[in-house]
Structure formats: structure tokens, C-alpha cells
Design a protein around this motif. Structure first.
Motif, PDB file in Angstrom:
ATOM      1  N   GLU A 165      -1.200  -7.670  -4.523  1.00  0.00           N
ATOM      2  CA  GLU A 165      -2.037  -6.510  -4.532  1.00  0.00           C
ATOM      3  C   GLU A 165      -0.944  -5.321  -4.375  1.00  0.00           C
ATOM      4  OE1 GLU A 165      -6.105  -5.305  -3.405  1.00  0.00           O
ATOM      5  OE2 GLU A 165      -4.888  -4.321  -1.852  1.00  0.00           O
ATOM      6  N   ARG A 211      -1.157  -1.197  -4.484  1.00  0.00           N
ATOM      7  CA  ARG A 211      -2.188  -0.089  -4.501  1.00  0.00           C
ATOM      8  C   ARG A 211      -1.554   1.202  -4.071  1.00  0.00           C
ATOM      9  NH1 ARG A 211      -6.275   0.687  -0.812  1.00  0.00           N
ATOM     10  NH2 ARG A 211      -5.864  -1.182   0.109  1.00  0.00           N
ATOM     11  N   GLU A 265      -2.882   5.102  -2.939  1.00  0.00           N
ATOM     12  CA  GLU A 265      -3.669   6.121  -2.407  1.00  0.00           C
ATOM     13  C   GLU A 265      -3.259   7.199  -2.537  1.00  0.00           C
ATOM     14  OE1 GLU A 265      -5.991   4.915   0.940  1.00  0.00           O
ATOM     15  OE2 GLU A 265      -6.421   3.024   0.429  1.00  0.00           O
ATOM     16  N   LEU A 306       0.819  -1.203   0.101  1.00  0.00           N
ATOM     17  CA  LEU A 306       0.109   0.102  -0.145  1.00  0.00           C
ATOM     18  C   LEU A 306       0.897   1.174   0.008  1.00  0.00           C
ATOM     19  CD1 LEU A 306      -2.801   1.525   0.299  1.00  0.00           C
ATOM     20  CD2 LEU A 306      -2.681   1.153   2.549  1.00  0.00           C
TER      21      LEU A 306
END
Length: 295
Positions: free
Chosen positions: A262, A264, A266, A235
Motif C-alpha cells: 500500500e 498512500r 494524505e 504513507l
């Protein structure tokens, strides 16, 4: 409950002392989130996280200070970010922690990624804040990141000569770091960091640590050729007001984690470079959600 600030001995670099801070006594029933601080700061960067009861009840918060920062010291005179990654892993082993999530701000982000590359069975997830996976390259500058070579070289030159034991880091250097990283700090917060920096960077040994930390920032190796070997979830949180590394750089680099289940990105509107300090609520809630999802 007050923080637990201690040190642990590890064998790396001829024997080292690693500064660590727990938010509260270690609870083996909870997952652990390691926090790695940014350039020239210390575990104190994460005061907002240590003060968050929601985050503190979800994970063991453990700040580890890299070489050149805080209370961490090495017997050998030189070190790199790879050395900090190794020392952090040895500190975790010494503390009896077999698995962890790792969160890093700026340089802490690339130390965190190095830890995951070296010990994929230990690092179960990465949270990177306001960071870059590149060297201080032309590519990076073309994507709107700072000129790290131009920024750091004058300081490296200024810190080249030995100083007396009465030397302390100049106030203008501290102000410059926080102007770039947070848009500036004032009042009690500025006084807090001036005091912390003077304690961490004083005398000729402090000058050397500061200079080598700056050399590492300027001259580090990039990780682009290794990112496909990251096997844990990632993340990446990045602020739109980050003056050091750009959102377009983050957008390009997050796609390089091709081996992650994953990866990702943000975007935090208005977030500064030291994102855990400028936007602790968003960072803390994202960290809780991430750890609960992947634990």
C-alpha cells in the motif's frame, strides 16, 4: 521522562559517530519508529513528537541524525544520503534493533527510502513528510517545486573558503531555512534554533559540514528508477502550504511505489514543509495508526 541523547559508533566511512535520541528507555515489546530530520536541523526537529504521550506509549521513538547534522560525524571528509542510510542501519544494528518503521521529513524522507531499499528486511514501513523522490530536476520544477539549484548554489559558493574557528552560521541563513520550511519562526522558537545552529555549525569544520549538506541537497540522485523495489507499505503526508515540494509532485511520485502493498498519500490542509513541526497532531495520529496497522 527526559529524552536520552547519546551517540553510537559504527564502521561506515572510516568509522563514524551517529547521534541518536530516544524519547525514553528502549522497550523491546514496542515497535520502533525511527525519525530522520530535515536539512540543517537535528533530532530537536522532533520535539513535538517526543512530547506526545500517545505516540511515546505506542512506539519507541528513536531520532537518528544524518551525516552533516547534529552530533553525527564521519572520519572520511565526504558523504552522501546513501552513506547516511548505511550509517543509520549500522546504528540500528549496534543498538540491537532488528526491525523498524522509518519516518523522514524532507531529506529525511529520501534517506528513509534509501534505508528501505538497502535493508528491506529491517524497514517494515515508511512515513515520508513533505519530501520528493526526484533529483532537483526540471520535471520537479515544472510540477511546482522550488528551484533547489538556484536556492542552494549561492550558499555553496559562499561557504567555499576556509574560515576561522570563531565563525558561526549566519542568523540570516537560519531565518531563511525556517521561512521556507515553516513560514518563519519567532520569539523563543527562533532563539532556540539560532542557538542549536550555532552549536552545530561553527568553526571551519562546521562550515564544511554545512557546505557538504547543501551540496548533497542540490546534487543528489533521484530514486524514480528504484521505487518499484520498495516492498513495505508507504504513507506520504504532504502539506498544502509546502513551499519546497508540491502536492502535484507527491501525487505523481506516490504512484511509483508499485511494489508496495500500500502506498498512500494524505494531504494536510495548511501543512508546511517541516510538517512534523507545523502539524504535529495530524502527523502523530497518522503515525500511530500506520504503525498499529502494519506492525
Amino acid at each position: 521522562m527526559s529524552k536520552i541523547e547519546q551517540t553510537v559508533e559504527v564502521p561506515h566511512l572510516g568509522g563514524s559517530t551517529v547521534g541518536y535520541t530516544f524519547a525514553r528507555p528502549y522497550d523491546p515489546a514496542l515497535p520502533t519508529l525511527v525519525l530522520i530530520n530535515s536539512y540543517t536541523t537535528s533530532a530537536e526537529l522532533y520535539r513535538p513528537q517526543f512530547a506526545d504521550p500517545a505516540l511515546g506509549s505506542a512506539v519507541n521513538l528513536l531520532a537518528l541524525e544524518p551525516y552533516g547534522h547534529g552530533r553525527t560525524r564521519a572520519s572520511y571528509r565526504h558523504f552522501t544520503y546513501w552513506d547516511s542510510a548505511v550509517a543509520n542501519l549500522q546504528a540500528l544494528a549496534a543498538l540491537g534493533i532488528d526491525e523498524t518503521f522509518v519516518l523522514g521529513t524532507s531529506q529525511g524522507g529520501w534517506v528513509a527510502v534509501r534505508m528501505a531499499l538497502l535493508a528491506p528486511d529491517t524497514v517494515k514501513g515508511l512515513i515520508t513528510l513533505g519530501t520528493s523522490m526526484d533529483s532537483e530536476s526540471r520535471r520537479s520544477r515544472d510540477l511546482g517545486c522550488w528551484d533547489g539549484i538556484g536556492f542552494n548554489t549561492p550558499l555553496i559558493d559562499d561557504l567555499a573558503d576556509p574560515v576561522g574557528e570563531d565563525w558561526v552560521v549566519p542568523d540570516e541563513l537560519v531565518d531563511g531555512v525556517f521561512e521556507t520550511a515553516l513560514g518563519g519562526v519567532a520569539g523563543e522558537e527562533r532563539e532556540f534554533w539560532l542557538t542549536a545552529y550555532r552549536a552545530n555549525y561553527s568553526g571551519d569544520a562546521g562550515r564544511r559540514r554545512l557546505r557538504l549538506s547543501t551540496v548533497n541537497l542540490r546534487d543528489r540522485d533521484g530514486l524514480h528508477g528504484r521505487l518499484d523495489e520498495i516492498s513495505c507499505p508507504v504513507l506520504w503526508l504532504h502539506g498544502t502550504a509546502d513551499q519546497v515540494y508540491s502536492v502535484p509532485n507527491a501525487q505523481e511520485e506516490i504512484r511509483m511505489f508499485t511494489g508496495s502493498p500500500e502506498a498512500r498519500l494524505e494531504i494536510i490542509e495548511g501543512g508546511q514543509h517541516f510538517l512534523s513541526a507545523s502539524n504535529p497532531d495530524e502527523v502523530d495520529s497518522a503515525a500511530i495508526e500506520f504503525v498499529k496497522r502494519w506492525v
